[in-house]
Scaffold this motif. Structure first.
Motif, short mmCIF file in Angstrom:
data_model
loop_
_atom_site.label_atom_id
_atom_site.label_comp_id
_atom_site.label_asym_id
_atom_site.label_seq_id
_atom_site.Cartn_x
_atom_site.Cartn_y
_atom_site.Cartn_z
N ASP A 1 54.00 40.13 50.54
CA ASP A 1 52.70 40.24 49.88
C ASP A 1 52.50 41.58 49.20
N GLU B 1 41.30 39.50 48.79
CA GLU B 1 40.27 39.37 49.79
C GLU B 1 39.06 40.21 49.43
N ASN C 1 45.68 39.63 57.63
CA ASN C 1 45.07 38.80 56.60
C ASN C 1 43.65 38.54 57.11
N MET D 1 43.68 43.05 51.49
CA MET D 1 44.35 42.69 50.25
C MET D 1 43.35 42.67 49.12
N MET E 1 53.68 44.74 58.81
CA MET E 1 52.73 43.64 58.65
C MET E 1 51.31 44.15 58.81
N HIS F 1 49.80 39.66 56.45
CA HIS F 1 50.49 39.94 55.20
C HIS F 1 51.69 40.82 55.53
N THR F 2 52.72 40.75 54.69
CA THR F 2 53.94 41.53 54.93
C THR F 2 54.24 42.43 53.75
#
Length: 347
Positions: free
Chosen positions: A341, A19, A286, A16, A283, A317-318
């Motif tokens: 997300d 991150e 994370n 992400m 998914m 995360h989705t």
């Protein structure tokens, strides 16, 4: 893409953005070799540091070592995110080692012993390969690796990078409560361990999991064609697990996506990249939260409470594809969108 690069890409869904930003400082520290901030301090300051409860709690417990692949971006940021999570969760000192395909096993063992490593967290395939050469008195936890077959996981403990089927099925029921049957095509040599978990998860949620074995691409294509032809778009859905045989990216995935689009049968995936291409939802890891879970497992191992076996990933995360949802006649309101997300197509 070269085979090695493709294998690594399969192992890691993109991290992400948040991150990656949070990992930037860590990346600079690791690139410079300055893993721990070393600042001059007075004797009184040193005494104050030694009295800290977290430091006192870690005395005599050794360190946690992290082995991760020495790779370039964007894959490096995913591993750095995991390391960030490990460092945030544990009070023990964490030492990280970037390993290449060619590494000196004797030197690595010596470094780990000098550092007092009690547990090694092996990230990714390269980290796992390096850990296999370690002395047997060091506990190893695997993390951030995919496609762990039954043969591979026999003596492994840790967390796979593949999403927990229970969480995928929960999201499916929330989006499409009328779905009663989930179809999956898999290679038993690669994914049987995951299917055992998925069958139990499906039963717990009142779903019928219908699984079909396929040992090569041609057989997988035939099974998909037959299943899409007979599926009911109102009650059936197709799950694409992490399986390089039955979800081959080059020719098979486009065929699956076209069949799904034409038939209206929803497909959901364990690989977030498939959402960009037309899957309804998926998914992805994370990475920071995965690191935190691995740190907790490492501390448990040091305390003699090692959780045996390889577990699917629950730190996720989705992502959802609104265009695919609209094509299916599914309306995803603003409130429901906030539970995802990542949203595709991107605004």
């Amino acid at each position: 893409m070269a085979p090695a690069a493709r294998a690594l890409a399969d192992d890691l869904a993109p991290g992400m953005a948040a991150e990656s930003a949070a990992a930037a400082g860590l990346l600079e520290r690791y690139d410079s070799g300055d893993q721990y901030d070393m600042k001059p301090m007075t004797p009184s300051q040193l005494e104050d540091q030694l009295r800290r409860p977290d430091l006192q709690a870690s005395v005599g417990k050794g360190t946690i070592a992290v082995l991760y692949p020495n790779v370039s971006e964007p894959f490096r940021s995913a591993f750095i995110g995991m390391i960030q999570g490990i460092e945030e969760r544990t009070r023990l000192r964490v030492r990280s080692y970037a390993v290449d395909a060619r590494f000196d096993a004797l030197e690595l063992n010596a470094q780990l012993k000098r550092s007092g490593a009690r547990v090694v967290i092996a990230l990714g395939r390269q980290g796992l390969n390096a850990a296999a050469a370690l002395d047997r008195d060091i506990v190893v936890l695997v993390g951030g690796a995919l496609l762990l077959s039954d043969a591979e996981i026999v003596n492994l403990n840790g967390i796979s990078l593949t999403p927990d089927p229970a969480l995928l099925f929960t999201r499916l029921r929330a989006l499409l409560p009328e779905i009663k049957r989930v179809i999956v095509v898999y290679d038993p040599k690669k994914t049987e361990w995951l299917l055992r978990i998925a069958r139990e998860a499906a039963r717990d949620q009142g779903l019928e999991l219908v699984s079909y074995e396929a040992r090569d691409l041609a057989q997988a294509a035939q099974v998909y064609m037959a299943q899409f032809a007979g599926a009911d778009s109102r009650r059936d859905a197709v799950w694409l697990p992490h399986d390089s045989t039955t979800v081959e990216e080059g020719t098979l995935l486009p065929l699956i996506l076209k069949q799904a689009w034409d038939s209206g049968v929803p497909i959901f995936s364990s690989n977030v990249l498939h959402v960009k291409k037309g899957a309804l939802f998926a998914m992805s890891p994370n990475n920071v939260e995965l690191g935190r879970s691995l740190a907790s497992s490492a501390e448990g191992a040091i305390a003699g409470e090692l959780k045996k076996g390889v577990q699917p990933l629950r730190e996720l995360h989705t992502a959802i594809n609104l265009r695919t949802a609209s094509h299916m006649g599914l309306t995803i309101g603003q409130q429901q969108q906030r539970t995802f997300d990542l949203i595709y197509p991107e605004p």
